[in-house]
Design an enzyme around this catalytic site. Sequence first.
Site, PDB file in Angstrom:
ATOM      1  N   ASP A  67       0.768  -1.181   0.030  1.00 41.56           N
ATOM      2  CA  ASP A  67       0.032  -0.019  -0.158  1.00 41.56           C
ATOM      3  C   ASP A  67       1.056   1.111  -0.061  1.00 41.56           C
ATOM      4  OD1 ASP A  67      -2.248  -1.551  -0.025  1.00 41.56           O
ATOM      5  OD2 ASP A  67      -2.588  -1.303   2.180  1.00 41.56           O
ATOM      6  N   LYS A 147       2.456  13.027  26.204  1.00 42.00           N
ATOM      7  CA  LYS A 147       1.670  14.338  26.307  1.00 42.00           C
ATOM      8  C   LYS A 147       0.613  14.352  25.517  1.00 42.00           C
ATOM      9  CE  LYS A 147       4.885  15.987  29.119  1.00 42.00           C
ATOM     10  NZ  LYS A 147       4.441  16.492  30.761  1.00 42.00           N
TER      11      LYS A 147
END
Length: 276
Positions: A67, A147
């Site tokens: 792909d 984070k």
Amino acid sequence: MKFGIVARRDREEALKLAYRVYDFLKVNNYEVYVDEEAYIHFPHFSSEDVLSLKKMDVDMIIAIGGDGTVLRVEHNTSKDIPILAVNMGTLGFLAEIEPAETFFAISRILEGDYFIDERMKIRVFVEDVSIPDALNDVVILTSIPGKVTHLKYYVDGELAEDIRADGLIISTPTGSTAYALSAGGPLVDPRLHAILLVPLAPVALTARPLVVPDCSSIEIEVLTEREIVLTVDGQFYTQLPSNLKIRVEKSPRKTKFVRFSERIYPKYTLKIKKKF
């Protein structure tokens, strides 16, 4: 009929098959061009037939690889050229045929026995500046692992979700078998006209994937105080500052795949089962 040939650069089998296809078409007096990156890794093609993808002006491209090879073609050609995808990757969700079927498939193409399957793409604007279209997905990610980023996204001007998460995937139905599926998004029939919004590891359990019509205009507000990373199909990456707006909508362009059967199932679902 003019052909372009592109091959996965890190697999010798793909390069060798590309050369056999090239030789077959040349012997049969067709105009054939080869991607310059394939030539660099397998310099047996005639140098006069070597072109960069950006310069290929052909009727069809034969992409031999996974792909990623198909996405490389999509992101480096300026026209919507039909692609025959030959699977030499891991799963080949975008591929139509396996390597053993290549020459039979080419014979059918030369006889006109095929059709074109058009897949929608999405276009992303960062502060109204357009960046490359996506066949699979646009992903907004936190720039610092561990984070979270704070995002609000709106559909046609209405607030759809306010999330703190690792990021957000905006996907086409074609891309629903890619990153979006791994992130818990739904499997969407590629014939549907829709856009998927899939949060990545959201803090709130109520933040769920959302499917909206492809005519929707989606606006994402980045409210975090740190930079984010934006990717398109895993082919284009950019770091963006905090406190900006990103808009996503259906692209006027489409990806064209060469197909020999209109049947979607069971091949589609079998590939999903193979993935997991």
